[in-house]
Motif scaffolding. Structure first.
Motif, PDB file in Angstrom:
ATOM      1  N   GLN A 142       4.203 -13.857  15.656  1.00 39.41           N
ATOM      2  CA  GLN A 142       4.003 -13.151  14.399  1.00 39.41           C
ATOM      3  C   GLN A 142       5.204 -13.365  13.481  1.00 39.41           C
ATOM      4  O   GLN A 142       6.299 -13.701  13.938  1.00 39.41           O
ATOM      5  CB  GLN A 142       3.822 -11.655  14.658  1.00 39.41           C
ATOM      6  N   THR A 202       0.308 -12.899  18.337  1.00 37.86           N
ATOM      7  CA  THR A 202      -1.087 -12.661  18.027  1.00 37.86           C
ATOM      8  C   THR A 202      -1.857 -13.882  18.517  1.00 37.86           C
ATOM      9  O   THR A 202      -1.255 -14.831  19.023  1.00 37.86           O
ATOM     10  CB  THR A 202      -1.299 -12.431  16.523  1.00 37.86           C
ATOM     11  N   ASP A 254      -3.416  -9.639  12.301  1.00 35.77           N
ATOM     12  CA  ASP A 254      -2.061  -9.082  12.467  1.00 35.77           C
ATOM     13  C   ASP A 254      -1.009 -10.185  12.558  1.00 35.77           C
ATOM     14  O   ASP A 254      -0.075 -10.098  13.348  1.00 35.77           O
ATOM     15  CB  ASP A 254      -1.993  -8.196  13.708  1.00 35.77           C
TER      16      ASP A 254
END
Length: 429
Positions: free
Chosen positions: A333, A324, A376
């Protein structure tokens, strides 16, 4: 002797007649053309203006075949008397002359005489001009590209910013829906991924209990509070990690996480043991048992430890690049992981976990904090069948960071944000 005298007499007559006719033909402008031609011939054969005039004046160092021209020809007399005009004519036609007459150094790509010198100078200047024009053109293109790239980045940032706000809004909407409805099915559908090796026991997924569990701890710089270790420290590195360099493996990233947690005021122990190296070889199957023995000893030695983090790097076996962007930096992530001690048929008795409810609460609350702060950063919490040493403390975490396609820097970029959300949950914020 008589023959020699006859030859000289004939030569004198010929030269005299030639000079006579040249002078007489001057009135018809033919002599002028012959004189110019003589000047050009001298230049073509490699003699500069000064050399030609010197030859005409004193006749020294003159090739024998030019003796007749330099010594008697009125064409050379014309050169001497009209040196300035000869200079002008020679310079004006020098480049043309050099291009049409090879001269005696043509194989070396050079030209003899004044014409060659001027031609080389002209070529050099032309090349310099072309090179300068090329550089200016490249600089203009580069500047134009930078402007274009800058505009693209600007537009992309606007889109990302817009999308980020929209994504955060969607995240918060999901969280509010969960807190308001306390619906188990909504929880499992939107916040978890369930592996096929396990099954769900509805009793342990009580939404209200998971959300309301008190996981706060008080900071204490004098006594250890958090333990970080790596079950697979010997076999988990990143795309650009140097083989065998511990600081560039998941263990090195654990050092970065330790730094950021300490920066928040927590007392942290970082266990750098590579538990999957057994008898000098990688053995991932026995790594959890190996780690459990040592971690238990550490917890006995430091009973003040309330948080245990097993930091991993995920393995996906494909080309998926799990990243991300946070604050303009490409960041790996994370995926929080829970072992349910349960297969598809039901609970696994010999893997009983008395802290399972708290483990689930800790990972869920961290997931929600990630969603509140980032679009995210955290994938859905992954549920699998076995226990994975999560039973050792209520606040036990297994974290999968990125995967084998991430770079070391991307992994390290995630650590301040991971430490931040851990601090928020432990601080009750």
């Amino acid at each position: 002797m008589k023959n020699t005298r006859k030859f000289v007499a004939v030569a004198v007559v010929i030269i005299w007649l030639s000079s006579f006719f040249i002078v007489r033909l001057e009135k018809l402008n033919i002599a002028d053309k012959l004189k110019k031609m003589t000047a050009n011939i001298l230049v073509d054969f490699g003699y500069s203006n000064s050399t030609a005039i010197s030859m005409a004046k004193n006749g020294s160092e003159v090739p024998i075949w030019l003796k007749f021209i330099t010594g008697t020809s009125s064409g050379v007399t014309y050169i001497v008397e009209n040196g300035n005009r000869f200079q002008s004519v020679s310079e004006k036609n020098a480049e043309k002359t050099a291009m049409t007459w090879a001269g005696k150094n043509s194989r070396k790509n050079t030209w003899s005489g004044m014409s060659g010198e001027l031609y080389r100078q002209a070529c050099q200047e032309e090349n310099e001009d072309l090179e300068l024009a090329k550089k200016e053109n490249e600089a203009a293109k580069k500047e134009e590209k930078l402007k274009g790239d800058s505009e693209k980045i600007k537009q992309k940032d606007i889109v990302i910013s817009h999308n980020s706000r929209a994504a955060l809004k969607a995240n918060i909407s999901k969280i509010n829906t969960l807190k308001k409805g306390l619906n188990r099915n909504y929880l499992l559908k939107n916040f978890y991924i369930t592996d096929s090796t396990t099954s769900i026991d509805d009793k342990i997924f009580n939404v209200k209990k998971l959300l309301s569990a008190d996981l706060r701890i008080k900071k204490n710089r004098r006594k250890p509070q958090i333990l970080i270790f790596h079950t697979h420290g010997g076999s988990e590195a990143f795309r650009d990690s140097k083989s065998g360099v511990v600081s560039q493996s998941i263990v090195g990233v654990g050092t970065t996480l330790t730094y950021y947690l300490k920066k928040q005021g927590y007392n942290v122990i970082h266990d750098t043991t590579r538990y999957d190296i057994i008898n000098g070889r990688i053995d991932r199957n026995r790594a959890y048992n190996n780690a459990a023995n040592q971690v238990k000893r550490t917890l006995q030695k430091y009973p003040s430890v309330q948080v245990v983090i097993d930091l991993h790097r995920d393995g996906v076996g494909n080309k998926v690049h799990r990243t991300t962007v946070i604050n303009g930096k490409r960041t790996a992530q994370i995926m929080l992981f829970n072992g349910l001690s349960r297969n598809r048929r039901g609970n696994i008795g010999y893997l009983y976990n008395p802290n399972l409810q708290y483990n689930l609460a800790f990972s869920l609350q961290l997931k929600l904090k990630c969603m509140e702060n980032y679009t995210d950063f955290a994938k859905p919490v992954y549920l699998k069948g076995y226990r994975y040493n999560l039973h050792l403390r209520k606040r036990s975490l297994l974290i999968e960071l990125g995967n084998e396609n991430n770079t070391l820097q991307e992994a390290k970029n995630a650590m301040p944000h991971l430490a931040g959300v851990i601090g928020q949950v432990l601080g009750g914020r």
